[in-house]
Design a protein around this motif. Sequence first.
Motif, PDB file in Angstrom:
ATOM      1  N   SER A  66     -35.282 -77.063  68.625  1.00  0.00           N
ATOM      2  CA  SER A  66     -36.271 -78.141  68.638  1.00  0.00           C
ATOM      3  C   SER A  66     -36.583 -78.641  70.040  1.00  0.00           C
ATOM      4  O   SER A  66     -37.592 -79.332  70.244  1.00  0.00           O
ATOM      5  CB  SER A  66     -35.811 -79.308  67.758  1.00  0.00           C
ATOM      6  OG  SER A  66     -34.827 -80.106  68.403  1.00  0.00           O
TER       7      SER A  66
ATOM      8  N   ALA B 164     -30.770 -83.531  63.773  1.00  0.00           N
ATOM      9  CA  ALA B 164     -31.040 -82.156  63.360  1.00  0.00           C
ATOM     10  C   ALA B 164     -30.391 -81.861  62.014  1.00  0.00           C
ATOM     11  O   ALA B 164     -30.977 -81.179  61.161  1.00  0.00           O
ATOM     12  CB  ALA B 164     -30.547 -81.186  64.423  1.00  0.00           C
TER      13      ALA B 164
ATOM     14  N   ALA C 220     -39.116 -81.182  63.134  1.00  0.00           N
ATOM     15  CA  ALA C 220     -38.006 -81.336  64.087  1.00  0.00           C
ATOM     16  C   ALA C 220     -38.515 -81.057  65.498  1.00  0.00           C
ATOM     17  O   ALA C 220     -38.941 -79.948  65.808  1.00  0.00           O
ATOM     18  CB  ALA C 220     -36.875 -80.377  63.743  1.00  0.00           C
TER      19      ALA C 220
ATOM     20  N   VAL D 201     -30.631 -76.052  65.112  1.00  0.00           N
ATOM     21  CA  VAL D 201     -31.875 -76.811  64.924  1.00  0.00           C
ATOM     22  C   VAL D 201     -32.129 -77.702  66.136  1.00  0.00           C
ATOM     23  O   VAL D 201     -33.256 -77.772  66.651  1.00  0.00           O
ATOM     24  CB  VAL D 201     -31.808 -77.648  63.633  1.00  0.00           C
ATOM     25  CG1 VAL D 201     -33.010 -78.604  63.551  1.00  0.00           C
ATOM     26  CG2 VAL D 201     -31.773 -76.741  62.412  1.00  0.00           C
ATOM     27  N   ALA D 202     -31.091 -78.369  66.632  1.00  0.00           N
ATOM     28  CA  ALA D 202     -31.262 -79.249  67.788  1.00  0.00           C
ATOM     29  C   ALA D 202     -31.718 -78.459  69.009  1.00  0.00           C
ATOM     30  O   ALA D 202     -32.650 -78.867  69.722  1.00  0.00           O
ATOM     31  CB  ALA D 202     -29.955 -79.979  68.086  1.00  0.00           C
TER      32      ALA D 202
END
Length: 290
Positions: free
Chosen positions: A237, A156, A148, A233-234
């Motif tokens: 990342s 994500a 990612a 996660v986004a």
Amino acid sequence: MRLGTLRVAGSDAVGPADGSPRTATVAVRVDDDVAVEIPGFDDVGALLATTGWRATAAAADGARHPRAALAPRAWAPPVLRPSKVVCVGLNYRHHILEMGRDLPAFPTLFAKYPEALIGPYDPIVLPSVAADAVDWEGEVAVVVGATARRLDEAAAADAIAGYAVLNDVTMRDHQYRTTQWLQGKTFEATTPFGPWVTVAEAPLTGELRTVVDDEQVQRTPVEDMVFGPAALVAYISQILTLHPGDVIATGTPGGVGHARRPPRYLQPGNTLVTTVTGLGELRNDVVAEG
């Protein structure tokens, strides 16, 4: 589908000098009454690093271990050595608002190292150098299933392998020695994680509960998170590359011992139980070092 890591005695493992076999590990698919070995993978992290890991796990037909016959401490952390463990603070709305704070615009991030992780039924050993203010923090762990880097939330979400239970056991005296939290958050062998990774097939729902002995000390719907799994996660990342097997600890709700008046901390002889609906349970005895 659920994926775990078992400690097994393997004749092909390199043992200690006396020739006795050492404990090896193997990734397993956790069915209702049996854990099925996934040959060729030492842990869930190794499995997630391969293309088509879902199909590999679903088709696995290795040695079968009846779950009822497994000792609790046969279960290892699902991912033994993630390349990183990223932790989130202040991520439950009700807890933030009850403290009189504004909801954050961005996640509060800090790190934990793989040496901190223990299995879902391993003892929490209170370190002699920081045994006086050891606190519980029940959390949902997000386990990454694909590389990612600078993803939007939709991508994500697709990069999430699944979820597990984690308790971010914290040494409060060390945490607040300085304005940086790291030293209180990553003492070796203090963070139970598991018991398995429940593969993400629907949005995360359910209730997080933490119990010390017979007293419930935390109980909150996981939907109360300010930043949900895909958003975390986004966001992370954008800063660094997340790899398969990496772990994100998504934060704890209210009810921690340090916030009580008077404060309450873990003591030898306590049992710490952390559960998330649909994800499983951690059960860890608290013992003194040495």
